[in-house]
Write a protein that holds these residues in place. Sequence first.
Motif, PDB file in Angstrom:
ATOM      1  N   ARG A  97      -4.416   4.838   7.117  1.00 17.13           N
ATOM      2  CA  ARG A  97      -5.476   3.981   6.590  1.00 17.13           C
ATOM      3  C   ARG A  97      -6.566   3.777   7.637  1.00 17.13           C
ATOM      4  O   ARG A  97      -6.297   3.732   8.830  1.00 17.13           O
ATOM      5  CB  ARG A  97      -4.912   2.629   6.163  1.00 17.13           C
ATOM      6  CG  ARG A  97      -3.876   2.718   5.053  1.00 17.13           C
ATOM      7  CD  ARG A  97      -3.440   1.340   4.604  1.00 17.13           C
ATOM      8  NE  ARG A  97      -4.509   0.690   3.848  1.00 17.13           N
ATOM      9  CZ  ARG A  97      -4.702  -0.633   3.842  1.00 17.13           C
ATOM     10  NH1 ARG A  97      -3.940  -1.408   4.565  1.00 17.13           N
ATOM     11  NH2 ARG A  97      -5.672  -1.141   3.117  1.00 17.13           N
TER      12      ARG A  97
ATOM     13  N   ASP B  71      -9.569   4.203   1.053  1.00 13.80           N
ATOM     14  CA  ASP B  71      -9.225   3.461   2.274  1.00 13.80           C
ATOM     15  C   ASP B  71      -8.374   4.297   3.225  1.00 13.80           C
ATOM     16  O   ASP B  71      -7.926   3.790   4.256  1.00 13.80           O
ATOM     17  CB  ASP B  71      -8.447   2.183   1.914  1.00 13.80           C
ATOM     18  CG  ASP B  71      -9.290   1.177   1.156  1.00 13.80           C
ATOM     19  OD1 ASP B  71     -10.526   1.207   1.291  1.00 13.80           O
ATOM     20  OD2 ASP B  71      -8.708   0.369   0.408  1.00 13.80           O
TER      21      ASP B  71
ATOM     22  N   LYS C 160       0.837  -1.202   0.000  1.00 10.17           N
ATOM     23  CA  LYS C 160       0.000   0.000   0.000  1.00 10.17           C
ATOM     24  C   LYS C 160       0.879   1.263   0.000  1.00 10.17           C
ATOM     25  O   LYS C 160       0.607   2.230   0.694  1.00 10.17           O
ATOM     26  CB  LYS C 160      -0.922   0.006   1.220  1.00 10.17           C
ATOM     27  CG  LYS C 160      -1.753  -1.263   1.375  1.00 10.17           C
ATOM     28  CD  LYS C 160      -2.706  -1.463   0.208  1.00 10.17           C
ATOM     29  CE  LYS C 160      -3.644  -2.642   0.424  1.00 10.17           C
ATOM     30  NZ  LYS C 160      -2.979  -3.966   0.354  1.00 10.17           N
TER      31      LYS C 160
END
Length: 570
Positions: free
Chosen positions: A569, A561, A549
Amino acid sequence: MRVFIPFSLLATSGLANAWPSGSGCLCTSDQSCWPTIAEFDQLQLQVSQPLVYPLPTAAACYPTSDPSGNCTDVIQNAYDGNWLSSMPGSMETRNFETFTFKNGTIDACYINSTITGTCGQGSVPVIGVDARSVTDIQAAINFAVKYNLKLVVKNTGHDYLGRSAARGSFVVWTHNMKNISYNPAFVPQGVPANDTYDAVTLGAGVQWQEAYDAVNQYGRMVVGGYSAGGSVGAAGGWLAGGGHSFLSSTYGLGVDNAIELSVVLSTGEYLTVNNYQHSDLFWALRGGGGSTYGIVTSVVYRTYPSLPVQLCLFQANTTNSSTMQDMVAELMYSQTQFTDDGWGGFGAIANQDLSFVYIAPNMTNETATATTQAWTDYALSLESWGVTSTTILYLLPSWYQFYVTFYSGGIQNGKNEMLTSRLLSRDTVAKKSKEVAQVLIDCGANFNTIAGGKVNQIDPDSAGLNPAWRNAVVEVVCGVSWQDGASLTEITGTIEQLKERIRTMHDLTPNDSAYFNEASLFEVNWQETFFGSHYSMLKGIKNKYDPFKLFVVAEGVGSDDWDKELTCRF
């Protein structure tokens, strides 16, 4: 002492899952998790160039009592896209260099040094890698993953959503990856040897003016972008957003002409992707948004024979507001015919003026006259209503000659600006052109005739691109701007005007979409507006190829997200 291990080795050995999964928050330079000088020194040993310490565009003008650099150079070049793109900290849309604190204070470095007297770093990254090779990018990515850094990727900084900057971030600057190679018999990896393309390979830092110069030497042309001085990058966000061109109605969009891409993932892996290998990632990289799946290091585009182009110049003015609305409405209605006949270009709308510049490759004089006659006759019929108009048709020897004539120089942004766009569909221009026309007049819109024709003939699922493109015929763009030193209250008020225009156009054209690269951070239902029905598939591909990510940008796939600051996140 921390040991640096290439993540490409971790991935292939099955150990990648032992490292951070991307959950929690990313590290920025104001936090104790930020790497030490010694740790950055270790990174320096692994890359080919000195680490860069980006500064805002106007930093050379400070301190005001004894400027640190050539402030005259800054003032003279502040609106030159190529000059701005040559510096790791400069953004072509200057407001994205600034940062607004929660108390309303704006951290900025204004070219007019008398506004505040100080130069703040704003949202300009604080340190990064001047990438010249795949190895440099791998080292930068591995370092960013190891320390969980807030990462941004920058080539030119030509970006209307601020995706090339983030406060306290670490940057991978790809601008100097300038390799260009032409191959009249290019064979993509993994395909039969007899499946060849006349193609050009462009490194991540190549700008369109460089690409056009290169292929013209071989008597070829390539579907590409346009801007004053050709400063837009040819292998970065332009392609990732779809890549529109004056040639699109004849040859398709950039995503339709990309044959193969090379990319470095957050695992450090270096992949070459096309329709035959890693085809899902190839699909996503073509229209699924930039700085989202990895860092693209090169793109291979098909080329076409250099051909003569017809040029159509139109200019009209009137003081009759009702007639102006009718004329703009008729032009929007006519976009389907123009693009299906092979015309592409740009235009501008104001209260009393309407103009456009269109081109069509490989069109005879007779066909040029025939395909513009209906519009010319309509414009002339408005003379009794106070409209003065001029239409000029002219044959140029090549697309390259057109480009050099119209785009070899000039101003390219350099101001505080936000845009919103709408991709008007065939249905919209057929049924709502008059209502749309008034909105465009009110906002002083520009329009780009860069769809229809060939774009509409291609399978909507052939690339990760928003399927709405395959039914669009014209992009319309409205914008707002403000002066350096404007207060947060003034800026907020200006942005509210933009939001109102977005709502108005969305309500008028609820089934249409927007061009990701020329839009705002305030579009209604951005996932649908930018990516359409492809969003969920794109998100799955992102999760597959970016397990750490690492890549997150405003309104990019997967950014839903993350929090508003895109550092933590949910």
